[in-house]
Design a protein around this motif. Structure first.
Motif, PDB file in Angstrom:
ATOM      1  N   GLU A   9       0.826  -1.207   0.000  1.00 19.99           N
ATOM      2  CA  GLU A   9       0.000   0.000   0.000  1.00 19.99           C
ATOM      3  C   GLU A   9       0.863   1.261   0.000  1.00 19.99           C
ATOM      4  O   GLU A   9       0.553   2.221  -0.706  1.00 19.99           O
ATOM      5  CB  GLU A   9      -0.930   0.005   1.221  1.00 19.99           C
ATOM      6  N   PRO A  30      -6.719  18.803  -6.419  1.00 23.98           N
ATOM      7  CA  PRO A  30      -7.326  17.488  -6.210  1.00 23.98           C
ATOM      8  C   PRO A  30      -8.760  17.628  -5.710  1.00 23.98           C
ATOM      9  O   PRO A  30      -9.057  18.440  -4.846  1.00 23.98           O
ATOM     10  CB  PRO A  30      -6.452  16.832  -5.150  1.00 23.98           C
ATOM     11  N   ALA A  55       2.237   1.676  -3.477  1.00 22.52           N
ATOM     12  CA  ALA A  55       1.211   2.133  -4.422  1.00 22.52           C
ATOM     13  C   ALA A  55       0.916   3.616  -4.224  1.00 22.52           C
ATOM     14  O   ALA A  55       0.735   4.358  -5.194  1.00 22.52           O
ATOM     15  CB  ALA A  55      -0.059   1.309  -4.246  1.00 22.52           C
ATOM     16  N   GLU A  56       0.867   4.060  -2.984  1.00 29.70           N
ATOM     17  CA  GLU A  56       0.622   5.482  -2.714  1.00 29.70           C
ATOM     18  C   GLU A  56       1.768   6.333  -3.237  1.00 29.70           C
ATOM     19  O   GLU A  56       1.551   7.406  -3.802  1.00 29.70           O
ATOM     20  CB  GLU A  56       0.429   5.704  -1.208  1.00 29.70           C
ATOM     21  N   GLN A  57       2.986   5.853  -3.086  1.00 29.31           N
ATOM     22  CA  GLN A  57       4.142   6.596  -3.599  1.00 29.31           C
ATOM     23  C   GLN A  57       4.082   6.702  -5.120  1.00 29.31           C
ATOM     24  O   GLN A  57       4.357   7.758  -5.685  1.00 29.31           O
ATOM     25  CB  GLN A  57       5.446   5.913  -3.159  1.00 29.31           C
ATOM     26  N   VAL A  58       3.686   5.632  -5.792  1.00 28.35           N
ATOM     27  CA  VAL A  58       3.541   5.660  -7.251  1.00 28.35           C
ATOM     28  C   VAL A  58       2.457   6.655  -7.645  1.00 28.35           C
ATOM     29  O   VAL A  58       2.614   7.439  -8.590  1.00 28.35           O
ATOM     30  CB  VAL A  58       3.228   4.249  -7.799  1.00 28.35           C
ATOM     31  N   ARG A  59       1.336   6.662  -6.919  1.00 28.35           N
ATOM     32  CA  ARG A  59       0.235   7.581  -7.223  1.00 28.35           C
ATOM     33  C   ARG A  59       0.689   9.033  -7.074  1.00 28.35           C
ATOM     34  O   ARG A  59       0.418   9.877  -7.942  1.00 28.35           O
ATOM     35  CB  ARG A  59      -0.952   7.306  -6.305  1.00 28.35           C
ATOM     36  N   LEU A  60       1.398   9.338  -5.997  1.00 25.62           N
ATOM     37  CA  LEU A  60       1.872  10.704  -5.777  1.00 25.62           C
ATOM     38  C   LEU A  60       2.891  11.132  -6.833  1.00 25.62           C
ATOM     39  O   LEU A  60       2.837  12.257  -7.342  1.00 25.62           O
ATOM     40  CB  LEU A  60       2.475  10.829  -4.374  1.00 25.62           C
ATOM     41  N   THR A  61       3.801  10.245  -7.157  1.00 26.60           N
ATOM     42  CA  THR A  61       4.804  10.555  -8.174  1.00 26.60           C
ATOM     43  C   THR A  61       4.147  10.793  -9.525  1.00 26.60           C
ATOM     44  O   THR A  61       4.496  11.733 -10.244  1.00 26.60           O
ATOM     45  CB  THR A  61       5.836   9.416  -8.276  1.00 26.60           C
ATOM     46  N   THR A  62       3.171   9.965  -9.873  1.00 20.86           N
ATOM     47  CA  THR A  62       2.461  10.139 -11.136  1.00 20.86           C
ATOM     48  C   THR A  62       1.728  11.475 -11.165  1.00 20.86           C
ATOM     49  O   THR A  62       1.751  12.188 -12.173  1.00 20.86           O
ATOM     50  CB  THR A  62       1.468   8.981 -11.361  1.00 20.86           C
ATOM     51  N   GLY A  63       1.081  11.834 -10.057  1.00 15.63           N
ATOM     52  CA  GLY A  63       0.398  13.126  -9.979  1.00 15.63           C
ATOM     53  C   GLY A  63       1.364  14.291 -10.166  1.00 15.63           C
ATOM     54  O   GLY A  63       1.044  15.273 -10.858  1.00 15.63           O
TER      55      GLY A  63
END
Length: 95
Positions: free
Chosen positions: A54, A82, A57-65
């Motif tokens: 988790e 957001p 996944a949150e780190q990937v979401r933030l980086t993508t944003g």
């Protein structure tokens, strides 16, 4: 012929004895809580693994944003904040 019968009978007795010893060992392990401790330990490791996934996944979401916001800035667009209701999904269709 009798030798083969004695061999088969001896094999059956030996197999039964091994099965009985294994069954008694399993019963004793259940009574002492060894099986329960093992199950609890396995579940705890699963929970830890889930938490690590988790966080990743949150780190990937933030980086993508961050990347999308930077790309929009490069083309002259302002990234919407957001949860901006003006950017809400158009509900003119069936789900």
């Amino acid at each position: 012929m009798i030798g083969a019968l004695v061999t088969r009978a001896g094999s059956a007795v030996f197999t039964g004895l091994v099965g009985a010893v294994a069954y008694d060992g399993a019963k004793k392990a259940v009574r002492t809580g060894v099986v329960r401790e093992g199950a609890v330990g396995a579940i705890a490791w699963g929970i830890r693994g889930k938490r690590v996934a988790e966080v990743g996944a949150e780190q990937v979401r933030l980086t993508t944003g961050d990347l999308v916001a930077e790309a929009r800035a490069r083309v002259g667009e302002q990234a919407p904040p957001p949860g901006d209701p003006t950017q809400a999904h158009d509900h003119a269709h069936d789900h």
